[in-house]
Design an enzyme around this catalytic site. Structure first.
Site, mmCIF file in Angstrom:
data_model
loop_
_atom_site.group_PDB
_atom_site.id
_atom_site.type_symbol
_atom_site.label_atom_id
_atom_site.label_comp_id
_atom_site.label_asym_id
_atom_site.label_seq_id
_atom_site.Cartn_x
_atom_site.Cartn_y
_atom_site.Cartn_z
ATOM 1 N N TRP A 355 0.839 -1.210 0.000
ATOM 2 C CA TRP A 355 0.000 0.000 0.000
ATOM 3 C C TRP A 355 0.870 1.254 0.000
ATOM 4 O O TRP A 355 0.389 2.357 -0.240
ATOM 5 C CB TRP A 355 -0.960 -0.004 1.193
ATOM 6 C CG TRP A 355 -0.332 0.213 2.548
ATOM 7 C CD1 TRP A 355 0.799 -0.364 3.033
ATOM 8 C CD2 TRP A 355 -0.819 1.066 3.595
ATOM 9 N NE1 TRP A 355 1.042 0.058 4.312
ATOM 10 C CE2 TRP A 355 0.066 0.929 4.687
ATOM 11 C CE3 TRP A 355 -1.921 1.909 3.728
ATOM 12 C CZ2 TRP A 355 -0.113 1.622 5.884
ATOM 13 C CZ3 TRP A 355 -2.095 2.595 4.920
ATOM 14 C CH2 TRP A 355 -1.198 2.447 5.987
ATOM 15 N N ASP A 356 2.158 1.071 0.237
ATOM 16 C CA ASP A 356 3.108 2.184 0.185
ATOM 17 C C ASP A 356 2.920 2.984 -1.104
ATOM 18 O O ASP A 356 3.012 4.205 -1.113
ATOM 19 C CB ASP A 356 4.556 1.651 0.210
ATOM 20 C CG ASP A 356 4.848 0.753 1.414
ATOM 21 O OD1 ASP A 356 3.947 0.020 1.826
ATOM 22 O OD2 ASP A 356 5.988 0.780 1.907
ATOM 23 N N GLU A 498 0.908 -2.875 12.499
ATOM 24 C CA GLU A 498 1.206 -4.313 12.427
ATOM 25 C C GLU A 498 1.627 -4.903 13.770
ATOM 26 O O GLU A 498 1.964 -6.083 13.846
ATOM 27 C CB GLU A 498 2.283 -4.556 11.362
ATOM 28 C CG GLU A 498 1.771 -4.229 9.965
ATOM 29 C CD GLU A 498 2.788 -4.533 8.870
ATOM 30 O OE1 GLU A 498 3.963 -4.723 9.181
ATOM 31 O OE2 GLU A 498 2.368 -4.564 7.698
ATOM 32 N N LYS A 611 2.911 0.354 16.096
ATOM 33 C CA LYS A 611 4.093 0.455 15.247
ATOM 34 C C LYS A 611 4.080 1.765 14.465
ATOM 35 O O LYS A 611 5.094 2.401 14.261
ATOM 36 C CB LYS A 611 4.085 -0.734 14.284
ATOM 37 C CG LYS A 611 5.240 -0.781 13.310
ATOM 38 C CD LYS A 611 5.111 -2.013 12.423
ATOM 39 C CE LYS A 611 6.297 -2.164 11.485
ATOM 40 N NZ LYS A 611 6.117 -3.289 10.551
ATOM 41 N N GLN A 612 2.888 2.146 13.982
ATOM 42 C CA GLN A 612 2.806 3.253 13.025
ATOM 43 C C GLN A 612 1.417 3.858 13.033
ATOM 44 O O GLN A 612 0.499 3.329 13.657
ATOM 45 C CB GLN A 612 3.117 2.727 11.633
ATOM 46 C CG GLN A 612 2.109 1.715 11.117
ATOM 47 C CD GLN A 612 2.672 0.843 10.014
ATOM 48 O OE1 GLN A 612 3.203 -0.224 10.273
ATOM 49 N NE2 GLN A 612 2.539 1.296 8.775
HETATM 50 C C1 BGC Z 1 4.941 -1.509 7.436
HETATM 51 C C2 BGC Z 1 3.907 -1.570 6.329
HETATM 52 C C3 BGC Z 1 4.584 -1.320 5.006
HETATM 53 C C4 BGC Z 1 5.730 -2.276 4.803
HETATM 54 C C5 BGC Z 1 6.510 -1.989 3.547
HETATM 55 C C6 BGC Z 1 6.038 -2.497 7.125
HETATM 56 O O1 BGC Z 1 7.038 -2.410 8.106
HETATM 57 O O2 BGC Z 1 4.370 -1.810 8.678
HETATM 58 O O3 BGC Z 1 2.907 -0.597 6.561
HETATM 59 O O4 BGC Z 1 3.658 -1.459 3.992
HETATM 60 O O5 BGC Z 1 6.626 -2.182 5.881
HETATM 61 O O6 BGC Z 1 7.094 -0.731 3.591
#
Ligand code: BGC
Length: 777
Positions: A355-356, A498, A611-612
């Protein structure tokens, strides 16, 4: 170690950065952040001479291969053409031995050229000046140019250089290639063929050298070597003190994946064409080839004409760094390919798209290069086949996009096993490929965002409607009826955060799925009313009448998590009941992921730690569905619990902080986002640069400080420059008009060549103009 000002080249101020000392223990940093590329291929900037700890990578976009049935498909590491062993009076040149002075390795982003120079003193005390240059051509996507200049400073030397094509490489031990034919033509042109084991993509790699001494062409009789998966030429030359010996190496890469071979492919023909091309390149030489490349980049920078006048030179440098890498990683030439989470700069994430792309990178292209945005979405359109297969395999309808995507038809390619679990000593299972499902609505959202901003009806007719309607079908079949609470839920997922796995009703996932279905209802009605022929075709293909009834029946009864009595929206059903721990140590961490030195993922699942950005991301994407007060309350709740362990996090928090008028915090978060790769942490980029974060840096500037938003089909501007900045200018495409936006603390100027009247919402007020607008605050 890294210097951001270029004292020797003032013309490159804010265009380049320099490694001032070679550190064999931190080679990954500059290999990644100084990597070169052109969207077709990416070349990690490993040094010519070999060192323990270096990683040589050459990736060609789209050439995915599956090494064996227990692994997922990944971008194979193609043969290396950059390696070169140089011997001075028989002693192998290495920065590990002798003495080095005046060391500088720089990436000049204006011209996309890597340079490295130093004076090396060998064991015998002879000092030799070395200067290396390298580029991956934007003028000819198949071409790599390299140059080495060697000048003995105080004594004559005898030089020997061994340089060739090395296919003895792999991806962390996996060998993706069958060995093919190797041949040297006319004692000059090396040709090596390699073919991926499973996807059967042929690579044809060429390399050839030319020489000069003090500018005079030199012909050197080589020794030729062919070994297993390797070939090289050996050249010798005596150089007098003060003379400059120059070695140029031109290399090229062609593969059977190249668009021109998609329908009519013949290896023999490709080999011949490529050999002719390298011969012409050899005749032209580095400087002429570089000039063509430089001009192509000049056009890029004309197109993406950004300026930041800031107290800190770093800020514009960081924005240029982001744009440089976005261009280097994006396959603007081919809509069958996506963008890897590490671009083409390292093995991390195997070249897969997440999804980046749609949420972090696409906005840059929507507003600065909409033609590229369309191609990236066309890649996802071609991915419908794999998405439909994934839905079916999981017992759902419609299109369920893979969490990680490779070749469009591959479907789900997320690996299943990840890092060590510090409690069990086993590998942690990666659940994202199974249950991180928000990617499906993220893609639908991106289609909608693109069409709202560009008005590209043609794309919608060809691809967009089908994508939105079929993803909505997936969601409708995914919903679970909760009899006790009389509502539809989405259980057992991973949201953007995550660190919370197997959760029920992740707010982000539910709202975005709801948005996806709501959009499908609107488009269904619109198509039925206004495009009956297209409606008939899509209805026949996707059984839309039945789907529409299903959406209508379910949408109103879908559970969308609401704020509790403190105004906090639960991130999922259990987040707010989880344990609270003191996170001070982790919030102050110098490198990401330190939580896992103390806890395993199971334990982290039980703690209120993220995490984010998760709910924050929801507020950003669907911003006018939530009040400013609600957003702020939630920001205050979740920010202290967010470790920003994903590079995708800072930019979202920056934009929200800016919305909440916390300009100082927003600026700090922008800097943090910008420093993820470009900062001084020497290991943050080992596996490759962070593509989403680079898109995020652009978003901090344009969506954050300039306050650009597309809301209800209108373009909003709400500029709030940081105190540190005087001025910001950037290009912006809106409904096919190109605007030049110029912001200072007290004025906003917009100019456009478009002759129609434009209406923008500026600081909340609809403002119309033709060609020029000037507002003073
Ligand atoms: C992140 C995801 C991201 C992926 C690739 C993961 O560490 O939690 O949101 O899509 O890295 O960058």
């Amino acid at each position: 170690m890294l210097a951001y000002d270029n004292t020797s080249r003032p013309d490159l101020t804010q265009w380049s950065f320099t490694e001032t000392e070679f550190n064999p223990l931190a080679q990954g940093k500059c290999e990644s952040i100084m990597s070169l590329g052109n969207g077709y291929m990416g070349l990690r900037s490993a040094t010519e001479e070999a060192y323990i700890g270096q990683t040589r990578n050459l990736f060609v976009n789209g050439t995915f291969n599956r090494f064996d049935e227990f692994e997922v498909t990944e971008l194979p590491n193609a043969a290396d053409v950059t390696g070169m062993d140089i011997y001075i009076d028989g002693e192998r040149f290495s920065l590990d031995t002798g003495k080095t002075a005046e060391y500088a390795r720089s990436l000049n982003m204006r011209d996309a050229e890597l340079t490295r120079s130093f004076v090396w003193e060998n064991r015998a005390g002879k000092r030799v000046r070395f200067a290396f240059r390298r580029f991956v051509s934007l003028g000819n996507l198949h071409l790599i140019g390299m140059k080495a200049e060697v000048t003995p400073l105080d004594a004559d030397i005898s030089l020997r250089a061994v340089s060739g094509i090395d296919a003895q490489l792999g991806n962390s031990g996996s060998q993706h290639f069958h060995e093919g034919e190797k041949r040297i033509f006319d004692k000059t042109v090396m040709q090596l063929i390699q073919t991926t084991t499973e996807s059967k993509v042929d690579f044809v790699i060429h390399a050839a050298h030319r020489f000069s001494l003090d500018g005079q062409p030199l012909s050197i009789e080589p020794k030729m070597e062919i070994e297993r998966r390797k070939m090289a030429m050996q050249y010798g030359c005596d150089i007098k003190a003060g003379q400059t010996f120059e070695l140029q190496k031109l290399a090229s890469v062609h593969t059977s994946r190249d668009a021109e071979h998609a329908t009519d492919y013949d290896l023999a023909v490709m080999r011949e064409q490529a050999r002719e091309e390298i011969r012409l390149a050899l005749d032209a030489g580095y400087d002429a080839l570089f000039e063509r490349h430089r001009q192509a980049w000049a056009e890029v920078w004309d197109k993406y004409l950004f300026r930041i006048e800031s107290k800190h030179d770093f800020d514009l440098l960081a924005l240029r760094f982001a744009v440089y890498h976005l261009v280097v990683m994006t396959p603007a030439h081919d809509n069958r390919m996506g963008i890897g989470a590490k671009g083409l700069s390292g093995e991390g994430y195997k070249g897969h798209s997440f999804w980046d792309t749609e949420i972090f990178i696409l906005p840059f292209y929507i507003y600065s290069g909409p033609d590229v945005a369309r191609r990236l979405l066309e890649y996802r359109y071609q991915g419908l086949e794999g998405a439909r297969r994934k839905a079916k395999e999981n017992g759902y309808e419609g299109a369920m996009y893979p969490w990680e995507a490779a070749w469009p038809t591959d479907g789900e390619v997320t690996p299943v096993w990840g890092a060590v679990d510090i409690v069990t000593g086993k590998q942690t299972k990666i659940w994202s490929g199974f249950i991180e499902q928000h990617i499906t609505s993220d893609i639908a959202y991106a289609v909608w965002h693109y069409v709202q901003a560009t008005g590209d009806r043609d794309f919608m007719d060809r691809c967009g409607y089908e994508m939105i309607l079929d993803t909505a079908k997936f969601w409708a079949s995914r919903l679970e009826w909760n009899e006790a609470l009389a509502r539809y839920e989405i259980n057992e997922v991973i949201g953007p955060d995550e660190y919370k796995e197997h959760v029920d009703n992740n707010a982000f996932t539910n709202y975005m799925a709801h948005f996806n279905m709501e959009l499908a209802i609107q488009y269904y009605e619109l198509l039925r009313r206004e495009q009956p022929e297209l409606f008939r075709r899509l209805n026949e293909q996707l059984d839309l009448e039945r789907a529409y009834a299903d959406w209508k029946q379910k949408l109103g009864r879908m559970y969308l998590p609401q704020p509790n009595e403190d105004g906090v929206i639960p991130q999922d059903d259990t987040y707010l009941q989880k344990q609270l721990i003191d996170l001070t140590k982790y919030k102050a961490q110098q490198k990401v992921g330190t939580l896992f030195e103390d806890y395993n993922l199971d334990q982290v699942n039980g703690i209120q730690v993220s995490k984010q950005a998760d709910i924050m991301m929801l507020f950003y994407l669907l911003e006018n569905r939530f009040s400013a007060h609600l957003k702020h309350t939630n920001y205050n709740y979740y920010e202290p619990k967010t470790l920003h362990d994903s590079s995708l996090s800072y930019s979202t928090h920056c934009i929200l902080a800016n919305d909440f008028d916390d300009s100082q915090l927003a600026y700090e978060l922008f800097r943090k986002a910008a420093e993820i790769d470009l900062g001084t942490h020497m290991h943050s980029s080992d596996a490759g640069i962070h593509s989403a974060s680079l898109g995020g840096v652009w978003q901090c500037v344009v969506m954050g400080f300039a306050g650009i938003r597309m809301l209800d089909g209108a373009l909003h501007l709400n500029p709030k420059l940081p105190q540190e900045w005087e001025r910001l200018t950037f290009p912006l495409y809106w409904k096919s008009a190109r605007l030049e936006v110029d912001i200072t603390h007290d004025a906003l100027r917009i100019s456009t060549d478009a002759n129609e009247e434009l209406t923008l919402i500026i600081r909340g007020t609809a403002t119309s103009f033709v060609n020029q607008l000037e507002l003073h605050f």
